[in-house]
Design a protein around this motif. Structure first.
Motif, PDB file in Angstrom:
ATOM      1  N   ALA A  73     -38.415 -10.856 -84.827  1.00 21.45           N
ATOM      2  CA  ALA A  73     -37.238 -11.681 -85.112  1.00 21.45           C
ATOM      3  C   ALA A  73     -36.703 -12.286 -83.817  1.00 21.45           C
ATOM      4  N   TYR A  74     -35.807 -13.268 -83.952  1.00 15.71           N
ATOM      5  CA  TYR A  74     -35.242 -13.977 -82.803  1.00 15.71           C
ATOM      6  C   TYR A  74     -33.725 -13.764 -82.802  1.00 15.71           C
ATOM      7  N   PHE A  75     -33.263 -12.892 -81.911  1.00 18.37           N
ATOM      8  CA  PHE A  75     -31.851 -12.531 -81.868  1.00 18.37           C
ATOM      9  C   PHE A  75     -31.110 -13.490 -80.935  1.00 18.37           C
ATOM     10  N   ARG A  76     -30.677 -14.605 -81.500  1.00 21.14           N
ATOM     11  CA  ARG A  76     -29.969 -15.595 -80.689  1.00 21.14           C
ATOM     12  C   ARG A  76     -28.627 -15.066 -80.220  1.00 21.14           C
ATOM     13  N   GLU A  77     -27.998 -14.236 -81.045  1.00 22.57           N
ATOM     14  CA  GLU A  77     -26.738 -13.596 -80.698  1.00 22.57           C
ATOM     15  C   GLU A  77     -26.934 -12.081 -80.724  1.00 22.57           C
ATOM     16  N   PRO A  78     -26.258 -11.349 -79.834  1.00 23.28           N
ATOM     17  CA  PRO A  78     -26.527  -9.902 -79.721  1.00 23.28           C
ATOM     18  C   PRO A  78     -26.148  -9.076 -80.937  1.00 23.28           C
ATOM     19  N   ASP A  79     -25.203  -9.560 -81.756  1.00 25.09           N
ATOM     20  CA  ASP A  79     -24.750  -8.757 -82.888  1.00 25.09           C
ATOM     21  C   ASP A  79     -25.343  -9.214 -84.222  1.00 25.09           C
ATOM     22  N   GLN A  80     -26.406 -10.003 -84.190  1.00 23.79           N
ATOM     23  CA  GLN A  80     -26.988 -10.485 -85.439  1.00 23.79           C
ATOM     24  C   GLN A  80     -27.714  -9.373 -86.184  1.00 23.79           C
ATOM     25  N   THR A  81     -27.689  -9.461 -87.520  1.00 24.50           N
ATOM     26  CA  THR A  81     -28.472  -8.540 -88.343  1.00 24.50           C
ATOM     27  C   THR A  81     -29.937  -8.943 -88.289  1.00 24.50           C
ATOM     28  N   LEU A  82     -30.800  -8.062 -88.777  1.00 27.75           N
ATOM     29  CA  LEU A  82     -32.230  -8.381 -88.838  1.00 27.75           C
ATOM     30  C   LEU A  82     -32.454  -9.594 -89.726  1.00 27.75           C
ATOM     31  N   GLU A  83     -31.765  -9.656 -90.860  1.00 26.84           N
ATOM     32  CA  GLU A  83     -31.919 -10.803 -91.763  1.00 26.84           C
ATOM     33  C   GLU A  83     -31.552 -12.101 -91.052  1.00 26.84           C
ATOM     34  N   LEU A 103     -37.518  -8.896 -75.079  1.00 28.42           N
ATOM     35  CA  LEU A 103     -37.060  -7.696 -75.783  1.00 28.42           C
ATOM     36  C   LEU A 103     -36.747  -7.922 -77.260  1.00 28.42           C
ATOM     37  N   HIS A 104     -37.027  -9.102 -77.771  1.00 33.58           N
ATOM     38  CA  HIS A 104     -36.729  -9.371 -79.181  1.00 33.58           C
ATOM     39  C   HIS A 104     -37.513  -8.442 -80.117  1.00 33.58           C
ATOM     40  N   TYR A 105     -38.788  -8.183 -79.781  1.00 27.72           N
ATOM     41  CA  TYR A 105     -39.581  -7.341 -80.681  1.00 27.72           C
ATOM     42  C   TYR A 105     -39.147  -5.876 -80.591  1.00 27.72           C
ATOM     43  N   ALA A 106     -38.681  -5.437 -79.422  1.00 30.75           N
ATOM     44  CA  ALA A 106     -38.174  -4.073 -79.322  1.00 30.75           C
ATOM     45  C   ALA A 106     -36.994  -3.881 -80.273  1.00 30.75           C
ATOM     46  N   ARG A 107     -36.097  -4.864 -80.325  1.00 33.54           N
ATOM     47  CA  ARG A 107     -34.961  -4.775 -81.242  1.00 33.54           C
ATOM     48  C   ARG A 107     -35.416  -4.830 -82.700  1.00 33.54           C
ATOM     49  N   LYS A 121     -35.425 -17.203 -86.339  1.00 30.33           N
ATOM     50  CA  LYS A 121     -36.808 -17.446 -85.924  1.00 30.33           C
ATOM     51  C   LYS A 121     -37.411 -18.599 -86.716  1.00 30.33           C
ATOM     52  N   CYS A 122     -37.223 -18.567 -88.039  1.00 26.78           N
ATOM     53  CA  CYS A 122     -37.779 -19.634 -88.882  1.00 26.78           C
ATOM     54  C   CYS A 122     -37.211 -20.993 -88.481  1.00 26.78           C
ATOM     55  N   ALA A 123     -35.920 -21.038 -88.212  1.00 22.74           N
ATOM     56  CA  ALA A 123     -35.281 -22.302 -87.841  1.00 22.74           C
ATOM     57  C   ALA A 123     -35.808 -22.812 -86.502  1.00 22.74           C
ATOM     58  N   LEU A 124     -36.007 -21.912 -85.541  1.00 17.81           N
ATOM     59  CA  LEU A 124     -36.532 -22.324 -84.237  1.00 17.81           C
ATOM     60  C   LEU A 124     -37.967 -22.826 -84.365  1.00 17.81           C
ATOM     61  N   ILE A 125     -38.771 -22.147 -85.180  1.00 19.31           N
ATOM     62  CA  ILE A 125     -40.141 -22.605 -85.400  1.00 19.31           C
ATOM     63  C   ILE A 125     -40.146 -24.001 -86.008  1.00 19.31           C
ATOM     64  N   ALA A 126     -39.261 -24.242 -86.955  1.00 21.04           N
ATOM     65  CA  ALA A 126     -39.184 -25.575 -87.574  1.00 21.04           C
ATOM     66  C   ALA A 126     -38.859 -26.637 -86.534  1.00 21.04           C
ATOM     67  N   ARG A 127     -37.951 -26.325 -85.599  1.00 17.01           N
ATOM     68  CA  ARG A 127     -37.615 -27.301 -84.551  1.00 17.01           C
ATOM     69  C   ARG A 127     -38.797 -27.511 -83.613  1.00 17.01           C
ATOM     70  N   LYS A 128     -39.520 -26.446 -83.315  1.00 17.84           N
ATOM     71  CA  LYS A 128     -40.677 -26.600 -82.424  1.00 17.84           C
ATOM     72  C   LYS A 128     -41.794 -27.401 -83.091  1.00 17.84           C
ATOM     73  N   LEU A 129     -41.860 -27.371 -84.413  1.00 15.83           N
ATOM     74  CA  LEU A 129     -42.839 -28.195 -85.132  1.00 15.83           C
ATOM     75  C   LEU A 129     -42.340 -29.619 -85.337  1.00 15.83           C
ATOM     76  N   ASP A 130     -41.056 -29.863 -85.039  1.00  7.40           N
ATOM     77  CA  ASP A 130     -40.443 -31.184 -85.186  1.00  7.40           C
ATOM     78  C   ASP A 130     -40.677 -31.737 -86.595  1.00  7.40           C
TER      79      ASP A 130
END
Length: 392
Positions: free
Chosen positions: A140-150, A321-325, A156-165
């Motif tokens: 997962a991609y924890f953009r903010e430190p207090d985000q839930t796993l969901e 450290l995203h995968y560790a979390r 992560k999905c949103a960032l991938i979509a932006r990287k695919l333009d």
């Protein structure tokens, strides 16, 4: 015994493991802080582990031959991860070890399907017990430190979509689509048509069912298909958590195939676990019990294959450290429903999975594992020249 332990940990100052036996004897592996203790059921069990620790430490834990004492399994495994990295840096793999590792990664279509079935064709309900609600089985991609796993998985999905333009109406190929979470996210939120391919029959059935439940049959299509056999051209190709199963002998063909599957203005995104050190081998316990045929690549191994493919590397991002979390949260959820898992499978299965989850977390927190994001394109002019569009 102590002489053997001293030879194994020669020069290692990153922590100490104390082995306690029923007769009161104690032996120490390593030096310095932190310290952790393992209580063994017998001296014979300890001797078996010391003859091949990378494989047999996990096997002995599965069999109940040792338990952590006065510390968490995760902290104990963190010392083990640092020791294994020290040993890899001190002793290069021999010629036979390198050859044996590579032979274990020759993943023909038939072997690939068998290897995938070993891990991913477990009952879907098992994975539902510890994954997020949308069943993403990757970092997962924890953009903010207090985000839930969901929340972090949706980030992560949103960032991938932006990287695919992505733009509405585009066609997307998802190689290794899992239970369909990313494909359905892209179709729902970005108006694209997604074809997802997997080698897991269980994942295919679940993804198709979930697409029907969401009314997405006309916008997502899931197939039981190898990426090497997938026809057509796509505006975007994405692969999340699948490259670890490709194997080094297939790397060059994998990227050549991505180039063939992309339209001239196409963009690809590869999300893979990677190692922040030189090339090595696969841990034998992981290969035997968790991911047969798998290998985690160094950046050099991945990029050298990209260079031969005709694709442009347009961006490379390293998640530390995203995968560790992510793994920490998976393990917390797994433990909350451990009794259900034990009833469905057995206690040895539970001990295998808790060892796997916590050893993996330790590898991202204390070892050299990271996540690589490789953005690739066929045309160097296809994407914006700065990274600002990724974070708007």
């Amino acid at each position: 015994m102590q002489g053997l332990l001293d030879a194994i940990a020669r020069g290692f100052q990153g922590g100490s493991l104390e082995f306690a036996l029923p007769d009161g004897r104690r032996f120490t592996l390593g030096a310095g802080e932190p310290r952790a203790r393992l209580r063994f059921r017998s001296a014979a069990a300890l001797r078996r582990v010391m003859m091949a620790p990378a494989l047999r430490l996990g096997e002995a834990y599965m069999d109940g031959d040792w338990q952590p004492e006065g510390t968490d399994l995760k902290d104990l495994l963190g010392i083990g991860v640092r020791l294994e990295a020290h040993r890899e840096h001190q002793t290069a793999l021999g010629r036979w070890a390198r050859l044996r590792s590579l032979l274990g990664e020759i993943n023909t279509p038939l072997l690939s399907r068998r290897n995938v079935a070993h891990h991913y064709d477990l009952d879907e309900s098992f994975y539902r017990r510890f994954l997020d609600a949308d069943m993403h089985y990757s970092c997962a991609y924890f953009r903010e430190p207090d985000q839930t796993l969901e929340e972090a998985q949706q980030e992560k999905c949103a960032l991938i979509a932006r990287k695919l333009d992505l733009q509405p109406g585009m066609s997307v190929l998802d190689i290794g689509c899992g239970w369909g979470g990313l494909a359905m996210h892209l179709a729902q939120h970005h108006g694209v048509h997604v074809t997802g391919v997997t080698l897991s029959e269980g994942q295919l059935r679940a993804a198709q069912r979930r697409a029907r439940e969401r009314g997405l049959e006309g916008r997502v299509e899931f197939r039981l298909q190898d990426y090497r056999d997938t026809p057509g051209r796509f505006d975007a190709v994405v692969s999340v958590g699948m490259f670890e199963h490709v194997g080094r002998p297939q790397y060059r063909r994998f990227f050549e195939r991505v180039a063939e599957l992309l339209q001239p203005q196409g963009v690809a995104l590869l999300h893979t676990i990677g190692r922040e050190c030189c090339p090595g081998g696969t841990n034998p316990w992981i290969r035997k019990y968790i991911f047969p045929g798998g290998y985690i690549p160094a950046a050099s191994e991945t990029l050298s294959a990209v260079e031969c493919s005709g694709l442009w590397l347009t961006d490379l991002e390293v998640w530390r450290l995203h995968y560790a979390r992510t793994l920490e949260e998976w393990h917390r959820r797994f433990q909350a429903r451990r009794e259900e898992v034990s009833a469905q499978f057995d206690e040895r299965f539970c001990r295998m999975w808790e060892f796997y989850l916590q050893a993996s977390e330790a590898s991202f927190r204390d070892g050299d594992l990271v996540v690589f994001h490789l953005q690739l394109a066929r045309d160097r002019r296809r994407l914006p020249l700065t990274r600002e569009y990724l974070y708007r």
